[in-house]
Scaffold this active site. Sequence first.
Site: not given
Length: 798
Positions: A67, A113, A157
């Site tokens: 991470r 992922h 969007y």
Amino acid sequence: MTFLKMPKTRFQTASAFSFTMPPFLPPDPIRMSQETPSVLSENDTLILGQYAERAYLEYAMSVVKGRALPEVSDGQKPVQRRILYAMRDMGLTAGAKPVKSARVVGEILGKYHPHGDSSAYEAMVRMAQDFTLRYPLIDGIGNFGSRDGDGAAAMRYTEARLTPIAELLLSEIHQGTVDFVPNYDGAFEEPAMLPARLPMVLLNGASGIAVGMATEIPPHNLGEVTQAAIALLKKPHLETADLMEFIPAPDFAGGGQIITPAADLRQIYETGKGSVRVRARYEIERLARGQWRVIVTELPPNTNAAKILAEIEEQTNPKPKAGKKQLNQDQLNTKKLMLDLIDRVRDESDGEHPVRLVFEPKSSRTDTDAFINTLMAQTSLEGNVLMNLVMMGLDNRPAQKNLKTILQEWLDFRVVTVTRRLKFRLSQVEKRLHILEGRLKVFLHIDEVIKVIRESDDPKTDLMAAFGLTEIQAEDILEIRLRQLARLEGFKLEKELNELREEQGRLNILLGDENEKKKLIIKEMQADMKQYGDERRTLVEEAGRAVLTQTTADEPVTLILSEKGWIRSRAGHNLDLSQTAFKEGDRLKQTLEGRTVQPVIILDTLGRTYTLDAAEIPGGRGDGVPVSSLIELQNGAKPAAMLTGVPEQHYLLAGSGGYGFIAKLADMVSRNKNGKVLMTLDAGETVLPPVPVYASSLINPDCKVVLADSGNRLLAFPLGELKVMPKGRGLQLTPLSDDLRLEHIAVVSTPEFIVESVGKRGAAHQEKLRIQDIAGKRSRKGKVLELSGRLKNIRGAD
């Protein structure tokens, strides 16, 4: 992380269910894989401390490697690497039509992922922000956030595709350069790392918090980093100081000016840790009739226009702090300073000017340097940027690395990557040569080949026997089209064969000669630098740190402290304070003569000290202000005494518990408003008034400490038996029973001293006593004396 199901497993502890967690060390994946069992049988037992350590290490390694920390090889974290590979796999290269970000996120989550969509999209947004990354890897279309901290629009969007510079990470992905590993469910394969053609870990930097460690790698200029890497490849003996001839400092996306001295920068790059001082860049715009204004065009990292405006608003229109009813003196001083200096502030940033902050002074006669210095000191226009070069190394371990180590490890990775690419290409060339050599034999004996194929029951075997072909060549001939046997195709065949043989020779030379291989790597790096390099954005120019300095006249001043904690000042010394008025129910506690340029130390009843500037304490004939409005007194504490003087001035400090020591005034100075701990006291103890100790007294063997407890027991012992300490509890002055406490203390250099007492009817008495009558050693009980009343004070005889 592996979860163990152990319904009947017995945990054993060395003691009664207690264990000590080991100190955190960087997780060792090799040891973990060797020691940590994936399954425990019902009869297995495991020490609880060992199980906790293994589980913690697995968790730590998951965070560190999976991470938080980037790889030194490609500079990417796993989520970033998966985003880039997935977009490349989808065909979203720089020239492709962009697609909805939601579609990209879905591809990433579904294949590589297995985490939340927000984590993938947030990483994707950051990779598209040109004000965050020095070299964005994703071309975002739509709202991907702003410099002022505005968030990006929802993934449904926005659209995205890769930028051209992403090819530095992906162009060699399918050329045998890196290993591929199974994805989380084994259905697909993903690259273990990307074949970066340049040190991306330095170009874009990284930020992350792991377990027991964190990373803050700033961005750098592509051209500078490339030149440094080339120099190190040519001369491996170069040190970090030599490499800094090419890389003088970080190069932030938003520009700015680095003012840290070169020696400090060298120390940071040699150790891999430190902080860089960065300030905004500005210009002075001259207007008509002598007017001027300051235009800020570049800001330091982690700063935006909205933050600057909010800071100025907070200073010019402050609110009382939590738990306070009115502004403290610092807030009032800052408000006056800013209002007297600034007339107007505007944010004129737009699409053409990403950053444009306008500061107009109150008066055109204001000194420009003083104006800018105040802005820098009072706002985030100047600040520190942390550097902590922690990353995963080639040994698969997290470590803090210096500049040379980072570049050397990346060069080692690049040499291996290019070697694998050359071997992969050589293998392809040899395979193609093998096929073409078989076709050439067919072309030269076309009639015989056709005859064998027409008449044979097993043409493949017969072709191999008749013309000495391999099985692969024979298979290719049987599948070849007839038009490829035309005369023109023969010329093409010979041309391709010659070209491949030349390439085979070049590849063998490169693989056999390390110097030639280095030349190839350097040539490729220079080509990438020419294609993607740009000018440095961040100016590196040493300058002094912006600090507010106020010139104060050196004048005598008398400070007045009341019993209820109100403080004020009066100009001059030897003043008649008999007519000084106080609030109802309040009275004088202490007066102190000092200088306006000297610090004033407030010692509270619980042993903490606070520092004030004498010049900032309100003057005049008013009641003054509460000390608590100037400093942050700890809970339950009240001002006990004021001290001032030169830094070398000594004071005898003691508590009612019978312990004390000598301290210098310099050790009492605190930089924080909440003070610093000077005296360590037990519960219920309070501080006695400090006693000045002059330099002559410290070396005078006849100088004595005289003390008295609440039982009128007096003791005198040599001052030299006490220690000079910066802080602490000190040494025992005299033993006290539970019902007694130390009440008075003095330093006396004469054979006699004065005892002041108050009789039963309030009459004041003074008695002159001899030191030798109460002389003893430190930490001994005092001598009970018959006095005329209750002891109120001890002082030396005139």
